[in-house]
Motif scaffolding. Structure first.
Motif, short mmCIF file in Angstrom:
data_model
loop_
_atom_site.label_atom_id
_atom_site.label_comp_id
_atom_site.label_asym_id
_atom_site.label_seq_id
_atom_site.Cartn_x
_atom_site.Cartn_y
_atom_site.Cartn_z
N MET A 33 47.12 31.06 32.86
CA MET A 33 46.92 32.02 31.77
C MET A 33 47.93 31.76 30.66
N GLY A 34 47.72 30.69 29.90
CA GLY A 34 48.68 30.26 28.89
C GLY A 34 48.75 31.13 27.65
N GLY A 35 47.76 31.98 27.42
CA GLY A 35 47.76 32.80 26.22
C GLY A 35 48.36 34.18 26.40
N VAL A 36 48.93 34.46 27.57
CA VAL A 36 49.48 35.78 27.85
C VAL A 36 50.91 35.87 27.33
N GLY A 37 51.26 37.03 26.82
CA GLY A 37 52.61 37.26 26.35
C GLY A 37 52.96 38.73 26.43
N ALA A 38 54.23 39.02 26.23
CA ALA A 38 54.70 40.40 26.31
C ALA A 38 55.07 40.95 24.96
N GLY A 39 54.93 40.19 23.91
CA GLY A 39 55.24 40.67 22.58
C GLY A 39 54.56 39.78 21.56
N VAL A 40 53.96 40.37 20.55
CA VAL A 40 53.26 39.60 19.52
C VAL A 40 54.26 39.18 18.46
N PRO A 41 54.25 37.90 18.04
CA PRO A 41 55.16 37.48 16.96
C PRO A 41 54.95 38.32 15.71
N ASP A 42 56.00 38.47 14.90
CA ASP A 42 55.92 39.29 13.70
C ASP A 42 54.80 38.85 12.77
N SER A 43 54.45 37.56 12.82
CA SER A 43 53.42 37.06 11.92
C SER A 43 52.02 37.53 12.33
N LEU A 44 51.89 38.03 13.54
CA LEU A 44 50.58 38.49 14.01
C LEU A 44 50.57 40.01 14.11
N ALA A 45 49.47 40.58 13.75
CA ALA A 45 49.32 42.03 13.90
C ALA A 45 47.90 42.30 14.32
N ALA A 46 47.72 43.28 15.17
CA ALA A 46 46.39 43.69 15.57
C ALA A 46 46.08 45.01 14.89
N VAL A 47 44.89 45.11 14.34
CA VAL A 47 44.48 46.36 13.72
C VAL A 47 43.42 46.99 14.60
N GLY A 48 43.73 48.16 15.11
CA GLY A 48 42.79 48.91 15.92
C GLY A 48 42.19 50.02 15.08
N TYR A 49 40.91 50.28 15.28
CA TYR A 49 40.22 51.32 14.52
C TYR A 49 39.86 52.44 15.48
#
Length: 198
Positions: A33-49
C-alpha cells in the motif's frame, strides 16, 4: 471509534512501536500500500462538500471544507489517507494470507450483532468489519467518514475474493455506502465466470 483507539494503544504496547510505524511495517508495507500516509503535504488539500449541522433537511447548498491534515497524527480511529488502489491491495492481502492467516480472517468475520436495515441495505457488525450478503454472496468491509465534512470512504470485498469495491467520496456519509452496495448488487447479478476464467 473509541474501541479502535483502545486497539491502537494495545498494538503500541504489544508491538513496541508507535501505532503509525507499526502499521507501515506490518500492514501497509507487506500489502504493498504505497499510497498510504498519515498527513497530506501542504501542497495538497482535499475539499469535502458536506451538509451543515444546522441544515437537518439538507435544503441548503453543500458547504465546502478544505481539509489540510499535514503533520497531524493518525490514530486507531482514522487520520490516514489512502488511494483506491491501496484499499484493493489491502483486500487482496487479506484474501491471499499476506497479512493474516485465513483462520484469523474467519474469526474476524464472526458476527457480533445485527445492525439491521441501513440506508444501503441490511448489515451486521463483526470484529472490525461489517458483513452483508448480495444475492446470497457474502461480502465484508468497512466504512469511515465525517458527517458535515464531506468525507466518506467504503471498501467491500466478496468473501471469495472475486470482487472488491472501493468508493471514496468528498460528500458526507452515507453516499459511499449506498453507492458501494449498489455496485455490489450489480456485480452479484452477473453470471459467474467459468471455472479458471477471468
Amino acid at each position: 471509534n473509541e474501541g479502535f483507539e483502545v486497539l491502537a494503544a494495545l498494538v503500541e504496547r504489544r508491538g513496541g512501536l508507535p501505532f503509525d510505524r507499526y502499521l507501515r511495517e506490518n500492514v501497509f508495507g507487506p500489502a504493498g500500500m504505497g499510497g498510504v500516509g498519515a498527513g497530506v503535504p501542504d501542497s495538497l488539500a482535499a475539499v469535502g462538500y458536506g451538509r451543515r449541522a444546522d441544515d437537518p433537511f439538507g435544503i441548503e447548498p453543500r458547504e465546502g471544507f478544505e481539509a489540510r491534515v499535514a503533520g497531524r497524527t493518525a490514530g486507531g480511529a482514522g487520520g490516514h489517507f489512502a488511494t483506491a488502489r491501496d484499499f484493493l491491495r489491502f483486500a487482496r492481502a487479506l484474501h491471499d494470507g499476506g497479512l493474516i492467516r485465513p483462520e484469523t480472517l474467519d474469526s474476524l468475520l464472526v458476527v457480533g450483532f445485527d445492525m439491521g436495515e441501513m440506508p444501503w441495505g441490511t448489515q451486521r457488525y463483526a470484529r472490525g468489519f461489517t458483513t452483508a450478503e448480495e444475492d446470497g454472496k457474502p461480502i465484508f468491509g468497512h466504512a469511515g467518514g465525517g458527517m458535515h465534512w464531506g468525507i466518506c470512504g467504503r471498501m467491500d470485498t466478496r468473501r471469495d475474493g472475486s470482487w472488491t469495491v472501493v468508493v471514496l467520496s468528498n460528500y458526507d456519509p452515507p453516499v459511499c455506502e449506498v453507492l458501494g452496495r449498489r455496485i455490489q448488487a450489480v456485480l452479484a447479478a452477473l453470471p459467474e465466470p467459468p471455472a479458471g476464467g477471468e
